[in-house]
Design an enzyme around this catalytic site. Structure first.
Site, PDB file in Angstrom:
ATOM      1  N   HIS A  92      -7.305 -30.933  -5.387  1.00 30.69           N
ATOM      2  CA  HIS A  92      -5.959 -31.135  -4.618  1.00 30.69           C
ATOM      3  C   HIS A  92      -5.919 -32.731  -4.396  1.00 30.69           C
ATOM      4  O   HIS A  92      -6.980 -33.577  -4.269  1.00 30.69           O
ATOM      5  CB  HIS A  92      -6.412 -30.514  -3.398  1.00 30.69           C
ATOM      6  N   HIS A 102      -4.342 -35.549  -2.032  1.00 35.12           N
ATOM      7  CA  HIS A 102      -3.877 -35.829  -0.762  1.00 35.12           C
ATOM      8  C   HIS A 102      -2.698 -36.797  -0.675  1.00 35.12           C
ATOM      9  O   HIS A 102      -2.810 -37.577  -1.535  1.00 35.12           O
ATOM     10  CB  HIS A 102      -4.917 -36.552   0.140  1.00 35.12           C
TER      11      HIS A 102
END
Ligand code: 5GP
Ligand code: ZN
Length: 141
Positions: free
Chosen positions: A100, A102
């Site tokens: 992922h 950020h």
């Protein structure tokens, strides 16, 4: 992955505040934000590391992040700058092992920062940079 928090969010088994979703990528608010407006851009396929994704999917993630970046800047959320951050592996600070990206707003004196280790006071010599550069470059072939 049955015990992955992000897969559960994707499958609607856990709640999330979703800001973007398409067939390949989802983006939602981080539950423990560095600053208000902290968003995670997540591929729908469960892969631990960013390099496990095909380049098209990586591009999609960064294109969504760019849209979110512009949207944060236009919104009333406090933001003087934006950080992108990706922890790739446990030693790099990864805690959720579904890759992922950020993206979060920054502003002066917000208290967030990355720090160098204390012995890192001298810049490396050019030869040292060249040697490291050569080693990594060889592995790119
Ligand atoms: P990492 O350290 O792996 O780069 O970041 C994991 C991020 O996921 C952290 O910023 C953490 O706050 C966030 N997070 C962990 N659990 C949940 C959750 O259940 N929902 C949401 N929205 N974010 C989560
Ligand atoms: Zn997952």
């Amino acid at each position: 992955m049955t015990d992955c928090i992000f897969c559960k969010i994707i499958n609607r088994e856990l709640p999330a505040s979703i800001i973007h979703e398409d067939d390949h990528v989802i983006a939602f608010m981080d539950i423990q934000p560095v600053n208000p407006g902290h968003i995670l851009v997540v591929p729908k396929i469960h892969k631990e590391l960013i390099a496990e994704l095909d380049t098209d999917l990586t591009s999609r993630m960064f294109n969504i992040a760019a849209k979110i970046n512009l949207a944060i800047r236009k919104s009333p959320i406090q933001s003087e700058g934006i950080n992108y951050f990706l922890a790739d592996g446990e030693a790099a600070g990864q805690e959720v092992f579904h890759t992922h990206l950020h993206i979060f707003p920054r502003f002066r004196h917000d208290g967030f920062g990355l720090k160098f280790h204390e012995s890192y006071t001298q810049l490396p010599k050019r030869e040292e940079l060249d040697e490291i550069c050569g080693n990594i470059k060889l592995s790119m072939e």
